[in-house]
Design an enzyme around this catalytic site. Structure first.
Site, PDB file in Angstrom:
ATOM      1  N   CYS A 156      34.388  44.787  56.058  1.00 16.99           N
ATOM      2  CA  CYS A 156      34.757  46.072  56.638  1.00 16.99           C
ATOM      3  C   CYS A 156      35.020  47.004  55.454  1.00 16.99           C
ATOM      4  O   CYS A 156      34.511  46.762  54.367  1.00 16.99           O
ATOM      5  CB  CYS A 156      35.979  45.940  57.548  1.00 16.99           C
ATOM      6  SG  CYS A 156      37.462  45.339  56.706  1.00 16.99           S
ATOM      7  N   ARG A 157      35.810  48.042  55.627  1.00 19.38           N
ATOM      8  CA  ARG A 157      36.050  48.961  54.514  1.00 19.38           C
ATOM      9  C   ARG A 157      37.019  48.366  53.495  1.00 19.38           C
ATOM     10  O   ARG A 157      36.745  48.333  52.318  1.00 19.38           O
ATOM     11  CB  ARG A 157      36.582  50.312  54.998  1.00 19.38           C
ATOM     12  CG  ARG A 157      36.733  51.322  53.856  1.00 19.38           C
ATOM     13  CD  ARG A 157      37.339  52.623  54.299  1.00 19.38           C
ATOM     14  NE  ARG A 157      38.609  52.482  54.978  1.00 19.38           N
ATOM     15  CZ  ARG A 157      39.779  52.302  54.364  1.00 19.38           C
ATOM     16  NH1 ARG A 157      39.857  52.239  53.070  1.00 19.38           N
ATOM     17  NH2 ARG A 157      40.886  52.189  55.073  1.00 19.38           N
TER      18      ARG A 157
END
Length: 173
Positions: free
Chosen positions: A62-63
């Site tokens: 994810c980020r």
């Protein structure tokens, strides 16, 4: 079930050996910036869309790594093969100097837009209350109530409104 975390360098080595990189972020985030070759998969979908003849190893990211950690059990169940989490997510990948594809023509993420709009409205209400009228606090209170409602119900009216704005209709799904 836990999934082991690996560094960006370890992930790159696995990818070179045929592992599949799976991005669990939203469409708007992925459209603006992603690791080349990553497969987009929303956690709400039942199974990871692995390409035909895909390797037996999956690396999720994810980020920042927080969403993958929070969804580790679900990711492990959906993977159906050896799975790893990219420690630090896309942010760590970039810090390691590894390639990222960016499209600055895409709008910033919808949740960041909500944060900018809500913060601006709260600040405006405070400035109005301090300089013009004490009723300016009503704007700040309204926004605060909306954020509480969004957190409790899962429905964010501001996000729905922003999603209809012309600049957000360009996002590639």
């Amino acid at each position: 079930m836990t999934i082991p975390s690996i560094s960006p360098e370890q992930a790159r080595a696995l990818l070179a050996d045929g592992a599949v990189l799976v991005d669990i972020r939203n469409h708007d985030e992925h459209a603006r910036e992603h690791i080349p070759g990553a497969v987009l998969w929303l956690v709400s979908q039942p199974a990871v869309p692995l390409p035909k003849g895909a390797a037996k190893t999956v690396v999720f990211h994810c980020r920042s790594g927080a969403r993958t950690q929070a969804n580790a059990a679900r990711l492990a169940a959906a993977a159906g093969c050896d799975a790893f989490l990219l420690s630090g997510g896309l942010d760590a990948w970039k810090r390691a100097g590894l390639p990222v594809k960016q499209d600055r023509r895409q709008p910033i993420e919808l949740m960041r837009q909500v944060q900018i709009a809500a913060g601006s409205m709260v600040l405006t209400g405070v400035v109005i209350a301090a300089t013009l009228s004490p009723y300016g606090v009503l704007l700040s209170g309204f926004v605060g109530a909306g954020l509480v409602f969004a957190g409790v119900s899962g429905f964010c009216g501001m996000a729905r409104l922003l999603a209809w704005m012309p600049w957000n209709r360009r996002t590639v799904p």
